[in-house]
Design an enzyme around this catalytic site. Structure first.
Site, PDB file in Angstrom:
ATOM      1  N   LYS A 132      -8.245   2.203   8.040  1.00 17.19           N
ATOM      2  CA  LYS A 132      -7.331   1.686   7.018  1.00 17.19           C
ATOM      3  C   LYS A 132      -6.537   0.502   7.552  1.00 17.19           C
ATOM      4  O   LYS A 132      -6.411  -0.531   6.878  1.00 17.19           O
ATOM      5  CB  LYS A 132      -6.372   2.778   6.546  1.00 17.19           C
ATOM      6  CG  LYS A 132      -5.521   2.348   5.349  1.00 17.19           C
ATOM      7  CD  LYS A 132      -4.406   3.332   5.054  1.00 17.19           C
ATOM      8  CE  LYS A 132      -3.235   3.101   5.959  1.00 17.19           C
ATOM      9  NZ  LYS A 132      -2.024   3.845   5.552  1.00 17.19           N
ATOM     10  N   ASP A 150      -5.484   4.528   0.954  1.00 15.14           N
ATOM     11  CA  ASP A 150      -4.434   5.453   1.383  1.00 15.14           C
ATOM     12  C   ASP A 150      -4.302   6.565   0.351  1.00 15.14           C
ATOM     13  O   ASP A 150      -5.155   6.705  -0.535  1.00 15.14           O
ATOM     14  CB  ASP A 150      -3.108   4.701   1.575  1.00 15.14           C
ATOM     15  CG  ASP A 150      -2.513   4.220   0.257  1.00 15.14           C
ATOM     16  OD1 ASP A 150      -3.208   4.284  -0.792  1.00 15.14           O
ATOM     17  OD2 ASP A 150      -1.346   3.786   0.257  1.00 15.14           O
TER      18      ASP A 150
END
Length: 222
Positions: A132, A150
């Site tokens: 991420k 997320d």
């Protein structure tokens, strides 16, 4: 990441609805950006690494003074672990995060000439940097259409069926596979902001949602 509450992944919204969905989000926010404050690729990398289990607001408060003093990996190494730990002590897990930031800064100096690499694989070899974090940097600094998934994007992707999946990697792949190319660059920004301010976890704000009529989520609020 919690598993989605279904045994079979439903199909994504069809192409036409994807176009309409993102067209409306684009109309509302034509040029979305990350809410983390940064100066360059290195400071964004640090900010995202610090943001795990912390809010963007909290990270910005901690890095406001830090990024006035430190903007390069070499400066961070010279700043030192003790000073960095003190600077970010208001953020959760700050001691481990400080160690990671110093370690990744040393790696950047020693192996990459003090530059942030433009490769997901290279970024993910750095201490404290996961997929991420790497995707945020690739997207926001290097303009690569990487999708940083997320909890907000995971929730919105499944609720709206824009990008359904059982885990973050499946949702990331679903965005890449289903979202029309013209929206790929900003898709994760629109989705995270939508999840943060409209399609919230406990009580989604369906009454102000610009894509409410396109969304198949059954437990809508009045």
């Amino acid at each position: 990441m919690a598993q989605a509450a279904f045994s079979r992944i439903p199909s994504a919204l069809p192409y036409g609805r994807q176009v309409e969905f993102f067209s409306r989000l684009r109309d509302a926010n034509p040029a979305p950006v990350t809410e983390l404050e940064y100066v360059n690729a290195f400071t964004l990398l640090v900010a995202v690494a610090l943001s795990a289990q912390a809010t963007d607001v909290g990270v910005n408060k901690a890095t406001k003074g830090l990024f006035r003093k430190v903007t390069t990996p070499r400066q961070m190494v010279e700043f030192g672990l003790e000073a960095l730990t003190e600077e970010i002590k208001t953020i959760g897990l700050f001691r481990q995060k400080a160690k990671n930031v110093i370690a990744l800064s040393k790696r950047l100096v020693e192996e990459y000439g003090g530059e942030v690499p433009q490769s997901r694989a290279a970024l993910m070899t750095l201490p404290g940097v996961g997929r991420k974090t790497a995707n945020v940097v690739l997207n926001s600094v290097f303009n690569f259409p990487a999708q940083a998934v997320d909890t907000h994007i995971f929730r919105v992707g499944n609720r709206t069926r824009i990008a359904p999946g059982r885990d973050v990697e499946q949702v990331e792949r679903a965005i890449e596979d289903n979202v029309p190319v013209e929206f790929q660059q900003n898709a994760h920004h629109w989705l995270i902001l939508h999840g943060r301010y409209v399609c919230q976890a406990r009580r989604p704000r369906c009454m102000i949602c610009p894509v409410e009529d396109l969304c198949p989520f059954e437990e809508k609020t009045e």
